[in-house]
Design an enzyme around this catalytic site. Structure first.
Site, PDB file in Angstrom:
ATOM      1  N   HIS A   1      -3.147 -58.674 -16.700  1.00  0.00           N
ATOM      2  CA  HIS A   1      -1.892 -57.928 -16.601  1.00  0.00           C
ATOM      3  C   HIS A   1      -0.771 -58.669 -17.322  1.00  0.00           C
ATOM      4  CE1 HIS A   1       1.618 -56.266 -14.091  1.00  0.00           C
ATOM      5  NE2 HIS A   1       1.287 -55.385 -15.011  1.00  0.00           N
TER       6      HIS A   1
ATOM      7  N   GLU B   1      -1.208 -62.111 -15.494  1.00  0.00           N
ATOM      8  CA  GLU B   1      -1.926 -62.210 -14.228  1.00  0.00           C
ATOM      9  C   GLU B   1      -3.403 -61.925 -14.512  1.00  0.00           C
ATOM     10  OE1 GLU B   1       1.188 -60.831 -10.841  1.00  0.00           O
ATOM     11  OE2 GLU B   1       0.426 -59.194 -12.069  1.00  0.00           O
TER      12      GLU B   1
ATOM     13  N   ASN C   1       4.675 -57.787  -9.388  1.00  0.00           N
ATOM     14  CA  ASN C   1       5.311 -56.514  -9.038  1.00  0.00           C
ATOM     15  C   ASN C   1       5.456 -56.364  -7.534  1.00  0.00           C
ATOM     16  OD1 ASN C   1       5.827 -55.589 -11.608  1.00  0.00           O
ATOM     17  ND2 ASN C   1       3.834 -54.613 -11.831  1.00  0.00           N
TER      18      ASN C   1
END
Ligand SMILES: NC(=O)c1ccc[n+]([C@@H]2O[C@H](COP(=O)([O-])OP(=O)(O)OC[C@H]3O[C@@H](n4cnc5c(N)ncnc54)[C@H](O)[C@@H]3O)[C@@H](O)[C@H]2O)c1
Length: 405
Positions: free
Chosen positions: A141, A153, A191
């Protein structure tokens, strides 16, 4: 460990083009794939253009840019990815599309290839269901724009092998990113840990603690954040932020603290989507003095220097009478989300701090905010708010333990 020499990037959009650029610069033969000819052409052109821009900014030499551009190939078919040792998929955020794509990728690249998805919100495991080797599937990510945001990530499902994870981590490092390890869970690390910044701000707005402009100003000056929460939501788009909120709420089993904000639902319903629609929490008309634009954050000529992140009463009170309450509440909910995430083992404490400093440019990592406010002060405040406003303020068991309760 799997030796990666050739990397595939699927989807030549915003993320794919940026990731392909990083792969080329990392020394990998890079194959960029997109079924839409115009998108493929534009994406490949963007890689070359952005390599040139880096030369002008002295980020790398003209020779390095030329070598990197020479490693890029563009293809329209998935079959063109044959021979790739690792593929990063950055196609649209649609689970069915990604599932089919992963089955095709597994067939094209063979059983040993590592397949990584750049999804932001889908479970990585859900993307891997049609592949014969779910142990070779991981998340990678990246953050937008990939060329500037240092974080990646590396997401582990229950099936991901240590070998595939180690190879993805090494690739991330060679791309010049800082890889952190996240468990396949709602929103992964960054997030998810960012949730309280917008959600607690929206709750404060709903509860009448202060207006959006005040909360933004206090978050910047007293919290030390680059952008206020409402400025950020306006930039991202209220609709985009709301769909993220809905996805977290559903995937997390509808916890109160992740309940989407009614104010935001209402504004989206009215078409107030933020900057892109000209109005969100703020109005963005050219003429900031017009009645339609009562406040524009960048038109006020704010000159004050940030004093935060701090809980120092007098410095905060000098910003606004509501500042101490706003900052305490933001820090307490950030500490609380980090405590829930730690209990759920979504990542290590170090990786959580790295995620927020690099992925969101926070001035401190979430666990550093926990230290700043202190678990007892955070729990005391959360319990007080819980008595008044309900379960959105339920303290995480780990935070209660850390507070000595
Ligand atoms: N934009 C962000 O801020 C951001 C950040 C992190 C992760 N992501 C994730 O990255 C992925 C891509 O997002 P984006 O913003 O780059 O989207 P985008 O719309 O800019 O690009 C998507 C690209 O995929 C192509 N595409 C469509 N169907 C395809 C298919 N079947 N196979 C291959 N390519 C196909 C499109 O032509 C387009 O070029 C999504 O999963 C998104 O959630 C986005």
């Amino acid at each position: 460990m799997t030796e990666v020499g050739r990397i595939g990037v699927v989807g030549a959009g915003t993320m794919g083009a940026g990731i392909a650029q990083l792969a080329c610069l990392g020394g990998y033969e890079t194959v960029l794939q997109d079924p839409v000819p115009a998108a493929l052409e534009a994406g490949a052109a963007r890689v070359v253009e952005s390599l040139g821009k880096g030369v002008r900014k002295e980020m790398w030499s003209a020779e390095e840019a030329e070598d990197a551009a020479g490693r890029l190939t563009a293809v329209g078919e998935v079959a063109g990815l044959a021979g790739c040792d690792l593929v990063v998929e950055a196609a649209p955020e649609d689970v069915e599309l990604k599932r089919r794509l992963f089955a095709d990728l597994a067939a094209a690249c063979g059983p040993d290839a590592i397949l990584a998805t750049n999804t932001s919100s889908l479970p990585v495991a859900a993307v891997a269901t049609e592949t014969p080797r779910p142990d070779r599937v991981v998340g990678m990510h990246f953050f937008n724009p990939p060329a500037l945001m240092k974080l990646v990530e590396v997401v582990a499902t229950h099936h991901s092998s240590e070998e595939a994870l180690a190879a993805a981590t090494e690739v991330g490092r060679r791309m010049g990113r800082m890889p952190i390890r996240a468990r396949d869970s709602p929103g992964f690390i960054a997030n998810r840990l960012a949730r309280p910044y917008s959600l607690e701000s929206l709750r404060m707005l709903a509860q009448g603690v202060a207006d959006a402009a005040t909360i933004d100003r206090v978050a910047r000056l007293g919290g030390g954040f680059r952008m206020g929460p409402f400025e950020l939501i306006d930039l991202i788009g209220l609709d985009v932020n709301l769909s993220v909120a809905r996805s977290f709420y559903a995937q997390g089993g509808e916890p109160e603290r992740w309940r989407p904000s009614e104010i935001q639902e209402q504004l989206v319903g009215e078409g107030r989507l933020g900057r892109k629609s000209g109005v969100g929490f703020y109005a963005y008309e050219e003429d900031a003095a017009s009645a339609e634009a009562p406040f524009h954050p960048h038109a006020t000529g704010e000159s004050a220097d940030p004093v935060g992140p701090t809980l120092e009463e007098s410095s905060l009170a000098a910003i606004d009478p509501a500042a101490p309450a706003i900052v305490h509440r933001l820090f307490a909910q950030i500490a609380n989300e980090a405590a829930f995430a730690l209990e759920e083992r979504v990542g290590s404490p170090e990786d959580m701090n790295t995620a927020m400093r690099l992925g969101f440019n926070w001035p401190l990592g979430p666990l550093e905010f926990t230290e700043l406010i202190g678990p007892s002060r955070a729990v005391e405040l959360l319990e007080r708010l819980r008595a008044e406003h309900g379960e959105a303020y339920r303290p995480a068991p780990g935070l209660v333990v850390a507070a000595g309760g």
